[in-house]
Enzyme design. Structure first.
Site, PDB file in Angstrom:
ATOM      1  N   GLU A 260     -26.478   1.441  27.326  1.00 10.67           N
ATOM      2  CA  GLU A 260     -25.539   2.319  26.609  1.00 10.67           C
ATOM      3  C   GLU A 260     -24.993   1.497  25.440  1.00 10.67           C
ATOM      4  O   GLU A 260     -24.010   0.772  25.579  1.00 10.67           O
ATOM      5  CB  GLU A 260     -24.391   2.748  27.537  1.00 10.67           C
ATOM      6  N   CYS A 294     -17.733   4.165  20.981  1.00 11.26           N
ATOM      7  CA  CYS A 294     -19.152   4.238  20.618  1.00 11.26           C
ATOM      8  C   CYS A 294     -19.441   5.578  19.960  1.00 11.26           C
ATOM      9  O   CYS A 294     -20.363   5.699  19.159  1.00 11.26           O
ATOM     10  CB  CYS A 294     -20.020   4.042  21.860  1.00 11.26           C
TER      11      CYS A 294
HETATM   12  P1  NAD Z   1     -20.420  -6.716  23.473  1.00  8.52           P
HETATM   13  O1  NAD Z   1     -21.869  -6.468  23.278  1.00  8.52           O
HETATM   14  O2  NAD Z   1     -19.775  -7.810  22.724  1.00  8.52           O
HETATM   15  O3  NAD Z   1     -20.110  -6.995  25.041  1.00  8.52           O
HETATM   16  C1  NAD Z   1     -20.439  -6.063  26.032  1.00  8.52           C
HETATM   17  C2  NAD Z   1     -20.526  -6.774  27.380  1.00  8.52           C
HETATM   18  O4  NAD Z   1     -21.680  -7.615  27.378  1.00  8.52           O
HETATM   19  C3  NAD Z   1     -19.350  -7.686  27.702  1.00  8.52           C
HETATM   20  O5  NAD Z   1     -19.006  -7.544  29.060  1.00  8.52           O
HETATM   21  C4  NAD Z   1     -19.928  -9.066  27.436  1.00  8.52           C
HETATM   22  O6  NAD Z   1     -19.275 -10.092  28.162  1.00  8.52           O
HETATM   23  C5  NAD Z   1     -21.328  -8.866  27.954  1.00  8.52           C
HETATM   24  N1  NAD Z   1     -22.316  -9.874  27.571  1.00  8.52           N
HETATM   25  C6  NAD Z   1     -22.318 -10.741  26.542  1.00  8.52           C
HETATM   26  N2  NAD Z   1     -23.421 -11.526  26.590  1.00  8.52           N
HETATM   27  C7  NAD Z   1     -24.142 -11.107  27.660  1.00  8.52           C
HETATM   28  C8  NAD Z   1     -25.367 -11.518  28.245  1.00  8.52           C
HETATM   29  N3  NAD Z   1     -26.105 -12.523  27.763  1.00  8.52           N
HETATM   30  N4  NAD Z   1     -25.790 -10.858  29.345  1.00  8.52           N
HETATM   31  C9  NAD Z   1     -25.087  -9.863  29.886  1.00  8.52           C
HETATM   32  N5  NAD Z   1     -23.907  -9.432  29.375  1.00  8.52           N
HETATM   33  C10 NAD Z   1     -23.445 -10.071  28.287  1.00  8.52           C
HETATM   34  O7  NAD Z   1     -19.683  -5.324  23.168  1.00  8.52           O
HETATM   35  P2  NAD Z   1     -18.132  -5.036  22.995  1.00  8.52           P
HETATM   36  O8  NAD Z   1     -17.648  -5.611  21.717  1.00  8.52           O
HETATM   37  O9  NAD Z   1     -17.397  -5.345  24.238  1.00  8.52           O
HETATM   38  O10 NAD Z   1     -18.159  -3.441  22.873  1.00  8.52           O
HETATM   39  C11 NAD Z   1     -18.454  -2.754  21.701  1.00  8.52           C
HETATM   40  C12 NAD Z   1     -19.879  -2.273  21.665  1.00  8.52           C
HETATM   41  O11 NAD Z   1     -20.180  -1.515  22.830  1.00  8.52           O
HETATM   42  C13 NAD Z   1     -20.126  -1.337  20.500  1.00  8.52           C
HETATM   43  O12 NAD Z   1     -21.382  -1.588  19.950  1.00  8.52           O
HETATM   44  C14 NAD Z   1     -20.073   0.035  21.136  1.00  8.52           C
HETATM   45  O13 NAD Z   1     -20.729   1.032  20.416  1.00  8.52           O
HETATM   46  C15 NAD Z   1     -20.722  -0.249  22.447  1.00  8.52           C
HETATM   47  N6  NAD Z   1     -20.375   0.762  23.432  1.00  8.52           N
HETATM   48  C16 NAD Z   1     -21.342   1.667  23.772  1.00  8.52           C
HETATM   49  C17 NAD Z   1     -21.034   2.678  24.659  1.00  8.52           C
HETATM   50  C18 NAD Z   1     -22.062   3.691  25.047  1.00  8.52           C
HETATM   51  O14 NAD Z   1     -21.861   4.360  26.049  1.00  8.52           O
HETATM   52  N7  NAD Z   1     -23.147   3.856  24.311  1.00  8.52           N
HETATM   53  C19 NAD Z   1     -19.754   2.760  25.222  1.00  8.52           C
HETATM   54  C20 NAD Z   1     -18.811   1.811  24.857  1.00  8.52           C
HETATM   55  C21 NAD Z   1     -19.135   0.810  23.953  1.00  8.52           C
END
Ligand code: NAD
Length: 508
Positions: A260, A294
């Site tokens: 997502e 998002c």
């Molecule tokens: P991010 O990608 O920085 O982090 C998301 C999660 O991934 C965090 O828990 C982070 O700790 C984890 N993470 C980081 N490195 C990782 C790795 N190597 N392996 C596994 N997990 C790891 O995102 P963010 O800044 O927290 O959130 C914003 C982003 O999320 C935006 O791009 C937004 O569009 C997206 N988002 C999408 C949806 C959806 O349903 N499509 C919903 C909410 C947010």
């Protein structure tokens, strides 16, 4: 703050690992509110060794949980929903304090958790499999759905509790156990939710490790989840680059994933649409959650004949945007999540200008002298662009809204689809031909396509997710539950003879 923490069974210092008992001896992290920069509490992260212990217990808990009849698992989820109802005020406030979203949105997020629990309770009696006519005499063909295993739920900061509940409520009725790794920006809300789930599971006499938690760095703890074959499904919510990384690692071991990822929501405003509906939907879609959804509206594609009037009305709303403490009802916009998000927004605005866009309003940091401390407050930005400039094609996770014009509906749809993300889209029109075209195979290529309502604010009843670089995953309602179970197809022979499919005969 103390009252909120106390109401949720927490204290000034909290351990970030849970699988039946609370553990954590890694790095201590001070959690600071973007509202005013005040420290909320400390969280102690888990070490890799502690991660191993948590996963081992969560995995072991699956062995017994999967054998509990699904409607009985549904009773646990019903109690989880009831417990969330009891804690709605405190949890909603903690979401607002930790993430910075408006209190009404924090409460709305908890309501969404309650709603998905209600949905999942009904689902626990509807995990239907099909029966199909067999081509062989006196044979029956059927499929059934079995629990899958440990679901690793990795969540983003912007919906710190709802995304866990979308996954967890479904996973629990499906007979899976859950290992949650929340964003390091929002660990307190994760601890609060896990405590609520712990109480419910203990009350029923089930192993509380069914809802486990690991707080730690994504690149360390997240990668342990991505690479461990005991995690049957990784449900990852986050940025596109993050999802690309997770997807590769999980695929390499033939695990399953739900991705997502980022969006780039657009609204087409037709000259045949209701301007008031357009303005309200777009304004909320762009500044709600300070542009950190998002599904936030990032692009508006307006028919050229109504563009000047539309732009001026929207500009007027932007100028009047009440910005401030998100706990106060009169403020429509709160802070961004942290200073990094503010810097990213400012850099994007500079790039827009460099690429020929015109900033009509906003993008100014509000200094502490404005009475707003914490440094994460900024005015929402409205920019005029000539189509999908390179920066417009990127998801800037902040309140930056790009306005562009179109002449024909086909051109508008091409602009809407002309980005690599495919999450949320909308059209404002009263012309049925236009709306049907938008919803047809020739229309929007997004997972969510709305008519006369904006891009953000999805309901739990539908499957949620998007196409292209948004990752293709689906969560929440409809038949999204199927991703959390394994399908088994069976042929049952009651003929007393051996008959092969496709008419193949085998003479002995
Ligand atoms: P991010 O990608 O920085 O982090 C998301 C999660 O991934 C965090 O828990 C982070 O700790 C984890 N993470 C980081 N490195 C990782 C790795 N190597 N392996 C596994 N997990 C790891 O995102 P963010 O800044 O927290 O959130 C914003 C982003 O999320 C935006 O791009 C937004 O569009 C997206 N988002 C999408 C949806 C959806 O349903 N499509 C919903 C909410 C947010």
């Amino acid at each position: 703050m103390q009252d909120v923490l106390k109401a949720l069974g927490m204290s000034d210092s909290n351990r970030g690992g849970f699988s039946g008992e609370w553990i954590g001896s890694g790095k201590a992290q001070a959690v600071v509110s973007p509202i005013d920069g005040a420290k909320l509490a400390d969280v102690v992260n888990v070490t890799p060794a502690e991660f191993e212990a948590v996963l081992a217990r969560c995995h072991a808990a699956f062995a017994s949980w999967k054998l509990v009849p699904a409607p009985k698992r549904g009773e646990v989820v019903r109690a989880l929903g009831d417990e969330l109802r009891r804690h709605k005020e405190a949890l909603g406030m903690l979401v607002s304090l930790e993430m910075g979203k408006a209190l009404r949105e924090g409460l709305g997020e908890v309501q969404e958790m309650i709603d998905i629990c209600d949905f999942a309770v009904g689902l626990s009696r509807q995990l239907y499999g099909l029966t199909m006519p067999s081509e062989r005499r006196q044979h029956r063909l059927q499929e059934q759905w079995h629990p899958l295993g440990v679901v690793g739920v990795i969540t983003a900061f912007n919906f710190p509790v709802a995304v866990w509940s979308w996954n967890t409520a479904l996973a629990l009725v499906c007979g899976d156990t859950v290992l949650w790794k929340p964003s390091s920006k929002t660990p307190l809300t994760a601890i609060a939710c896990t405590r609520i789930a712990e109480k419910v599971l203990r009350d029923f006499g089930y192993d509380p490790a069914i809802c486990s938690l690991v707080i730690g760095k994504g690149s360390e703890i997240g990668d342990l989840i991505n690479t461990d074959p005991r995690v049957a499904l990784v449900s990852y919510t986050g940025s596109v680059p993050g999802g690309r990384h997770v997807g590769k690692l999980v695929q390499e071991r033939f695990g399953r994933h739900i991705l997502e990822l980022g969006g780039n929501g657009a609204v087409i405003v037709s000259e045949k649409g209701d301007l008031e509906i357009a303005l309200r939907s777009i304004y909320f879609g762009a500044i709600g959650t300070s542009g950190q959804r998002c599904t936030s509206t990032r692009r508006v594609i307006v028919h050229e004949s109504i563009y000047p009037a539309f732009r001026d009305r929207l500009l007027d709303l932007y100028r009047k945007t009440p910005i401030g403490d998100p706990r106060q009802d009169e403020n429509l916009m709160g802070p961004l999540v942290d200073q990094g998000a503010v810097e990213t927004m400012l850099a994007a605005i500079e790039t827009v200008k460099a690429q020929g866009g015109k900033v009509l309003f906003g993008g100014e940091k509000l200094p502490p002298t404005s009475g707003l401390t914490g440094g994460c407050y900024i005015t929402p930005c409205l920019a005029e662009v000539s189509g999908n400039l390179p920066i417009v094609k990127e998801e800037t996770f902040a309140p930056v809204l790009y306005l562009m014009t179109y002449r024909t509906i086909e051109e508008a749809i091409a602009l809407q689809n002309g980005v690599s993300q495919g999450l949320s889209s909308a059209i404002i029109t009263n012309d049925q031909r236009e709306s049907e075209l938008f919803l047809s195979a020739a229309g929007s290529d997004c997972g969510l396509a709305n008519v006369n309502t904006g891009t953000s604010g999805a309901e739990i009843g539908g499957a949620f997710g998007g196409e292209k670089e948004t990752g293709g995953g689906r969560e929440s309602g409809s038949d999204a539950w199927k991703a959390y179970m394994r399908r088994q197809t069976s042929a049952i022979n009651f003929s007393g003879q051996v008959e092969l499919a496709q008419g193949i005969t085998l003479e002995l």
